[in-house]
Design a protein around this motif. Structure first.
Motif, PDB file in Angstrom:
ATOM      1  N   PHE A 233     -11.733  -7.573  -7.069  1.00 29.09           N
ATOM      2  CA  PHE A 233     -11.667  -6.033  -7.452  1.00 29.09           C
ATOM      3  C   PHE A 233     -12.336  -5.452  -8.511  1.00 29.09           C
ATOM      4  O   PHE A 233     -12.664  -4.922  -8.895  1.00 29.09           O
ATOM      5  CB  PHE A 233      -9.849  -6.654  -8.197  1.00 29.09           C
ATOM      6  CG  PHE A 233      -9.187  -5.036  -8.093  1.00 29.09           C
ATOM      7  CD1 PHE A 233      -9.111  -4.295  -6.971  1.00 29.09           C
ATOM      8  CD2 PHE A 233      -8.943  -4.251  -9.133  1.00 29.09           C
ATOM      9  CE1 PHE A 233      -8.403  -2.638  -7.148  1.00 29.09           C
ATOM     10  CE2 PHE A 233      -8.444  -3.089  -9.439  1.00 29.09           C
ATOM     11  CZ  PHE A 233      -8.102  -2.667  -8.068  1.00 29.09           C
TER      12      PHE A 233
ATOM     13  N   PHE B  59     -15.690  -3.199   1.312  1.00 21.57           N
ATOM     14  CA  PHE B  59     -13.770  -2.335   1.995  1.00 21.57           C
ATOM     15  C   PHE B  59     -13.880  -0.946   1.832  1.00 21.57           C
ATOM     16  O   PHE B  59     -13.732  -0.298   2.951  1.00 21.57           O
ATOM     17  CB  PHE B  59     -12.837  -2.979   0.550  1.00 21.57           C
ATOM     18  CG  PHE B  59     -11.527  -2.549   0.180  1.00 21.57           C
ATOM     19  CD1 PHE B  59     -10.922  -3.433   2.100  1.00 21.57           C
ATOM     20  CD2 PHE B  59     -10.736  -1.351  -0.195  1.00 21.57           C
ATOM     21  CE1 PHE B  59      -9.321  -2.824   1.571  1.00 21.57           C
ATOM     22  CE2 PHE B  59      -9.770  -1.506  -0.175  1.00 21.57           C
ATOM     23  CZ  PHE B  59      -8.792  -1.857   0.813  1.00 21.57           C
TER      24      PHE B  59
ATOM     25  N   VAL C  40     -12.260  -9.256   0.202  1.00 23.68           N
ATOM     26  CA  VAL C  40     -11.486  -9.428  -1.556  1.00 23.68           C
ATOM     27  C   VAL C  40     -10.611 -10.489  -1.602  1.00 23.68           C
ATOM     28  O   VAL C  40     -10.816 -10.942  -2.903  1.00 23.68           O
ATOM     29  CB  VAL C  40     -11.143  -7.987  -1.803  1.00 23.68           C
ATOM     30  CG1 VAL C  40     -10.548  -7.512  -3.015  1.00 23.68           C
ATOM     31  CG2 VAL C  40     -12.292  -6.840  -1.133  1.00 23.68           C
TER      32      VAL C  40
ATOM     33  N   ARG D 139      -5.183  -2.342  -3.404  1.00 15.18           N
ATOM     34  CA  ARG D 139      -5.414  -3.270  -2.723  1.00 15.18           C
ATOM     35  C   ARG D 139      -5.679  -4.674  -4.045  1.00 15.18           C
ATOM     36  O   ARG D 139      -5.837  -5.711  -3.801  1.00 15.18           O
ATOM     37  CB  ARG D 139      -7.489  -3.659  -2.956  1.00 15.18           C
ATOM     38  CG  ARG D 139      -7.807  -4.631  -2.255  1.00 15.18           C
ATOM     39  CD  ARG D 139      -7.482  -4.680  -1.131  1.00 15.18           C
ATOM     40  NE  ARG D 139      -7.888  -5.752  -0.006  1.00 15.18           N
ATOM     41  CZ  ARG D 139      -7.459  -7.171  -0.492  1.00 15.18           C
ATOM     42  NH1 ARG D 139      -6.335  -7.158  -1.292  1.00 15.18           N
ATOM     43  NH2 ARG D 139      -7.892  -7.708  -0.048  1.00 15.18           N
TER      44      ARG D 139
ATOM     45  N   PHE E 153      -5.340   3.715  -1.723  1.00 14.62           N
ATOM     46  CA  PHE E 153      -5.960   2.632  -0.963  1.00 14.62           C
ATOM     47  C   PHE E 153      -6.557   1.817  -2.082  1.00 14.62           C
ATOM     48  O   PHE E 153      -6.560   0.498  -2.197  1.00 14.62           O
ATOM     49  CB  PHE E 153      -6.964   3.502   0.214  1.00 14.62           C
ATOM     50  CG  PHE E 153      -8.066   2.227   0.449  1.00 14.62           C
ATOM     51  CD1 PHE E 153      -6.819   1.156   1.829  1.00 14.62           C
ATOM     52  CD2 PHE E 153      -8.929   2.401   0.304  1.00 14.62           C
ATOM     53  CE1 PHE E 153      -8.220   0.482   2.310  1.00 14.62           C
ATOM     54  CE2 PHE E 153      -9.793   1.456   1.855  1.00 14.62           C
ATOM     55  CZ  PHE E 153      -9.214   0.386   2.477  1.00 14.62           C
ATOM     56  N   ARG E 154      -7.397   2.674  -2.815  1.00 10.48           N
ATOM     57  CA  ARG E 154      -8.251   1.689  -4.539  1.00 10.48           C
ATOM     58  C   ARG E 154      -6.922   1.135  -4.443  1.00 10.48           C
ATOM     59  O   ARG E 154      -7.259  -0.036  -5.094  1.00 10.48           O
ATOM     60  CB  ARG E 154      -8.911   2.424  -4.846  1.00 10.48           C
ATOM     61  CG  ARG E 154     -10.344   3.092  -4.096  1.00 10.48           C
ATOM     62  CD  ARG E 154     -10.880   3.866  -4.638  1.00 10.48           C
ATOM     63  NE  ARG E 154     -10.751   4.880  -4.421  1.00 10.48           N
ATOM     64  CZ  ARG E 154     -10.368   4.613  -6.261  1.00 10.48           C
ATOM     65  NH1 ARG E 154     -10.121   4.612  -7.726  1.00 10.48           N
ATOM     66  NH2 ARG E 154      -9.909   5.987  -6.803  1.00 10.48           N
ATOM     67  N   ASP E 155      -6.193   1.696  -4.939  1.00  9.61           N
ATOM     68  CA  ASP E 155      -5.244   1.074  -6.420  1.00  9.61           C
ATOM     69  C   ASP E 155      -4.304  -0.051  -5.594  1.00  9.61           C
ATOM     70  O   ASP E 155      -3.740  -0.902  -5.845  1.00  9.61           O
ATOM     71  CB  ASP E 155      -3.981   2.065  -6.995  1.00  9.61           C
ATOM     72  CG  ASP E 155      -4.372   3.211  -7.977  1.00  9.61           C
ATOM     73  OD1 ASP E 155      -5.937   3.046  -7.688  1.00  9.61           O
ATOM     74  OD2 ASP E 155      -3.723   3.942  -7.787  1.00  9.61           O
TER      75      ASP E 155
ATOM     76  N   GLY F 123      -9.907   0.609  -8.199  1.00  6.62           N
ATOM     77  CA  GLY F 123      -8.485   1.446  -8.094  1.00  6.62           C
ATOM     78  C   GLY F 123      -7.739   0.571  -9.596  1.00  6.62           C
ATOM     79  O   GLY F 123      -8.752   0.510 -10.845  1.00  6.62           O
TER      80      GLY F 123
ATOM     81  N   LEU G  52     -15.145   7.788  -1.124  1.00  8.81           N
ATOM     82  CA  LEU G  52     -14.608   6.703  -0.833  1.00  8.81           C
ATOM     83  C   LEU G  52     -15.400   6.041  -1.076  1.00  8.81           C
ATOM     84  O   LEU G  52     -15.900   4.592  -1.903  1.00  8.81           O
ATOM     85  CB  LEU G  52     -13.413   6.032  -0.382  1.00  8.81           C
ATOM     86  CG  LEU G  52     -13.406   4.909  -0.089  1.00  8.81           C
ATOM     87  CD1 LEU G  52     -12.293   4.304  -1.396  1.00  8.81           C
ATOM     88  CD2 LEU G  52     -11.793   3.939   1.062  1.00  8.81           C
TER      89      LEU G  52
END
Lengths: 594, 594
Positions: free
Chosen positions: B422, B432, B414, A436, A432-434, A256, B255
């Motif tokens: 990440f 994820f 993660v 994490r 959701f990605r950012d 993200g 996603l």
């Protein structure tokens, strides 16, 4: 699209964190509530109207590297220019160098909104502001004169260069080295990874703060020094000179925050300059670099906590809008021929109320943290110590609890969207990605929990934490005294949660005193969550009881009650885990992990 | 890289789900434990050596659409050919059509491993197998003769076409229509979205099962019929004829599970054929399509649950390997000069043990579900009803608890990787992303919880759930009777969790009887989690107590104990939320959500 929740933010800041009273008491000079409101309104407008619309472009295009030059996504350069043009970078900067010297709390609130607009954008200035703080406190006057004004205005940006491949959480392992030169400068050599905005096209110069070791430095963290390394050398008249020997070797391909370039930085490879070695200037004293860096890091931790709050708020708003618009099935009591908006289904209501509660709890905690930092700065003596300790306790909770909340809320946001949530164009998956990254960087949430247990619990021999819990108990008593039907059951729930917090605190304190550090560490993460839930619940109730005449009191009471009945029961479970779950953990790990 | 945990799977399947005893009792004909072991070993080998290595390519390349034709990622066509070449698609298929007629439990165990290798790959065959079941039970003999053999072998694949833009969770809203033709066929018109493997290049033909309405159909779900719509018409000799009027109009940008093409399918647009309308054949009776589709969906729900287990196992293995290899800091008791592997830090241990516990709990639940399905099939009379009800109870729990676990475990995976987690190349982020779909499709987890509370709790007037809880109490008693020091504290923890489950069950049962459906629905999601935790904890203990002479007993006991002391305390909180948290939820939602 995101709309900055300016009124709610103003309420929390004044009535929960305590800015209202501090202003009344004259703690911040001539700062007025009107000025606070005006700043929040304008910062919110910028977030909603300027930043948020461009976030998706940053995600899609990302940043690109060519010949050691990084280009940011379409529109980002203009956005940054407009943002510093509004004076936003200078909000908290020292007045001597063009800053407005406003409280951290205001900056943090504004950054919440800018981060809601775009995490990938707002993280850049966060680092610049951290660099300003480090230089303001530790750099020589000459360095300050050369660099601070442009960093305060945002004409140049700052970076934070800690991590190396073998040195992440453990900075003792870092290998980058610095050599002394006769002219008092240093030459820096080494590779740094995960450097946020290490290279970009937003500004003409970039000021790197870099941790490295001198040849004769002691091993471990006591042998680390901090250096300022500019991308371009700065001449005496302030104009830019030669390219320094530092460059971006590659960009990471991340889950993200694609708009934010994450760089591998190479120092002293001989790519630029007459002789190999990036020219660096010592900040603070030799071998005392870590302490200087911690000035930046504490602030940065709170700012990362704000990223959690911010992404939670943005994800909540998006899910709420969708839940009102999307129709499926018929909820009980739904009238009319068509399907119900899904917000009428109890399970969707639970998800949305959970999202809003976690957002509110972590916002309240983070703002209290910022306010403690501000009061520590303007206080003296014992009071200063008390506020500094308070800030020290709040910081790891603000960072870890809020970023976990950001992740949970963003995940629920995807869920509320159903199948559309998994489609990238919808935008819920982007949050959701950012979200994490935030539990990982600036010290993983595990590191925060360890910090809370091993460094913050022992402050003033436990009195600092006890004082905070006592204050939160006053919130429970205020609820009780209010006799409010809207808050039915909340006082009891808060008291139970604070009992759990107190019991777990005592257990951990004893474990540390008895030398059972491993048992204490095993409970650190559940303890931090317990602290966050209990404190967040109490602060939400405080918000409902205080300043209720702005019209939002009933809404806040309903949310505080939902949180008390639905989120706070977890504290009893966490207490049991802290006080019993670590038992034979090492044995379990060596036996069961295969 | 993923290594199939064949021994652990065999243990759970035999000693926890009960396949060992069922084989002993001759419930599955001449099926032997040796054959089970051989199948698991070979399925595991295929997962580890053939599927897992290619997963990353599918993620990176995705599937591409050009001129209504979808091309899968490099290597996927060969992988699919090899997989059906091994006879794997035919594992559970009817023997009459070339299948091996093996228990669902074996198929589910194999699919766990294939899904660990690649969710995006294994989901395709899952749908084919669902189509086989629906056709086997509901299609005319002629349709069966034409389609089943090739679907059983995997020479053709099957799809499931339910969702339309306005009809997701609520199928009553679907609009696709079917017209009768004089020759007994139908013409299908409409748009379907989120169609997994709706179009691809793995096979020569694709068999779509499509829900649509006849012109004179009643409104709502009682007016939905199921049709078989082949991509290519099949001639009497089994060869492929003309292209049918159905095509893929676009692929979703998702996603995760990029390797799996998610299609918008257009029926009856006139793109192919002489007259508009996709030629379809009725499956089952007119207007009874939903019942037929549910045959597929129940199985599909369990299979999605397996995706949760699978991604959890894969994410756990990856994190474990990293935690052993990565060194940072010095853990207490660490000897030697260097840094400790991070697995020695208590907080990392907690994360890994939590990951492994959630994986084990959801695996045990899912396998018990599959075994109940199998026993229902081979039983008669009351016993058949009992097992069918048992399968009915387990299905929503297997689906929702396991997919939530998959997400939580992938997220912890993660986190264990720190900053590297990440970075996409590491692969932890892929799990994820992939894991996030499973709580959504085949009925969102919210829908599963509603199914559990409103349809499964009332089975046999509550006796079905009571019977399951009684059986789980026997596990607690076995632990108690074992007097095992390894399981110290587990029996009490299980009893407490099962007390919570019983109390919450009773409360919900009363709420439903009293007509307080909204209050029951508000507690559905926390109740399902409570059920999953309590049952999962009991089944883990069962695994530790039974069949412990394979050398894994100590390891299973340590994990069961960790789960009992660290995960099960949450049940008390969930009980409170179920029985009290729904209070005034509607009011809170209308007041606080803005």
């Amino acid at each position: 699209m995101y709309r900055a929740p300016v009124d709610e933010i103003a309420h929390v800041l004044k009535h929960v964190a305590g800015l209202g009273k501090a202003i009344e008491d004259g703690r911040f000079g001539d700062l007025s509530e009107d000025l606070v409101d005006a700043i929040l309104a304008e910062a919110g407008r910028f977030a909603s109207e300027e930043i948020a619309p461009i976030n998706e472009i940053g995600d899609r295009e990302g940043a690109t590297l060519k010949d050691a030059e990084v280009t940011t996504a379409t529109g980002w350069k203009k956005l940054y220019r407009d943002w510093i043009g509004g004076g936003w970078n200078a909000l908290t900067g020292p007045e001597e160098f063009g800053g407005q010297g406003l409280p951290t709390l205001l900056s943090v609130a504004a950054f919440e909104m800018w981060n809601s607009g775009s995490l990938a954008f707002a993280i850049g200035p966060t680092l610049t502001i951290g660099a300003v703080e480090a230089l303001e406190k530790h750099a020589s006057e000459e360095l300050q004169q050369t660099y601070l004004e442009k960093l305060v205005s945002g004409e140049w940006t700052g970076t934070m260069n800690l991590t190396e491949p073998q040195a992440g959480s453990d900075l003792a392992a870092l290998k980058s080295r610095a050599e002394r030169r006769d002219d008092g400068t240093y030459r820096i050599f080494g590779q740094k990874i995960f450097i946020t905005y290490g290279e970009h096209d937003l500004t003409d110069n970039i000021v790197h703060l870099v941790l490295a070791r001198l040849p004769d430095a002691p091993a471990g963290t006591r042998g680390i020094s901090l250096f300022l390394v500019p991308k371009f050398m700065v001449d005496d008249d302030g104009s830019l000179g030669a390219r320094n020997d530092v460059f971006c070797a590659s960009l990471e391909h991340k889950l993200g925050i694609h708009g934010s370039p994450t760089c591998v930085m190479i120092y002293g490879d001989g790519k630029f300059g007459d002789e190999p070695g990036a020219i660096g200037y010592l900040v603070g004293e030799e071998n005392k670099g870590l302490a200087c860096m911690f000035t930046m890091m504490n602030n940065a931790r709170l700012h990362v906590g704000m990223q959690g709050v911010a992404v939670a708020e943005a994800a909540y708003q998006k899910a709420l809008a969708y839940a009102r618009e999307r129709t499926q099935g018929k909820a009980a009591g739904h009238e009319g021929a068509g399907m119900s908006p899904i917000i009428e289904h109890p399970d969707v209501r639970r998800m949305l109320l959970t999202m809003k509660s976690l957002t509110a709890a972590s916002r309240a905690i983070s703002y209290c943290c910022a306010h403690a930092i501000d009061l520590a700065r303007v206080s003296e003596g014992d009071e200063k110590t008390r506020w500094a300790e308070r800030a020290g306790i709040w910081t790891p909770i603000a960072k870890a609890f809020s970023t976990d909340a950001g992740m949970d809320v963003a995940s629920l946001g995807v869920q509320v969207h159903g199948g559309m949530g998994f489609i990238e164009e919808t935008g819920a998956a982007r949050f959701f990605r950012d979200a994490r990254i935030a539990p990982i960087y600036e010290g993983t949430n595990g590191i925060q929990a360890i910090d809370l247990v091993t460094r913050k619990l022992p402050l003033s021999d436990g009195a600092a934490v006890a004082g905070l819990i006592a204050e939160l108990r006053e919130d429970a008593e205020s609820v009780r005294a209010s006799n409010s039907a809207e808050l039915d059951g909340v006082a009891d729930a808060l008291t139970a949660a604070l009992d759990d917090l107190e019991a777990a605190t005592e257990w951990l304190g004893n474990a540390l005193k008895d030398g059972r550090k491993d048992a204490a560490l095993a409970g650190a993460t559940p303890y931090l969550r317990l602290f966050g839930l209990a404190a967040g619940g109490a602060l939400m109730a405080r918000g409902a009881v205080r300043g209720g005449n702005d019209g939002g009191g009933t809404s806040r009471a309903a949310l505080a009650r939902f949180a008390a009945l639905n989120l706070l029961p977890e504290t009893a479970a966490l207490r049991r885990v802290v006080t019993g779950g670590g038992d034979r953990l090492a044995e379990a790990a060596s036996t069961a992990l295969d």
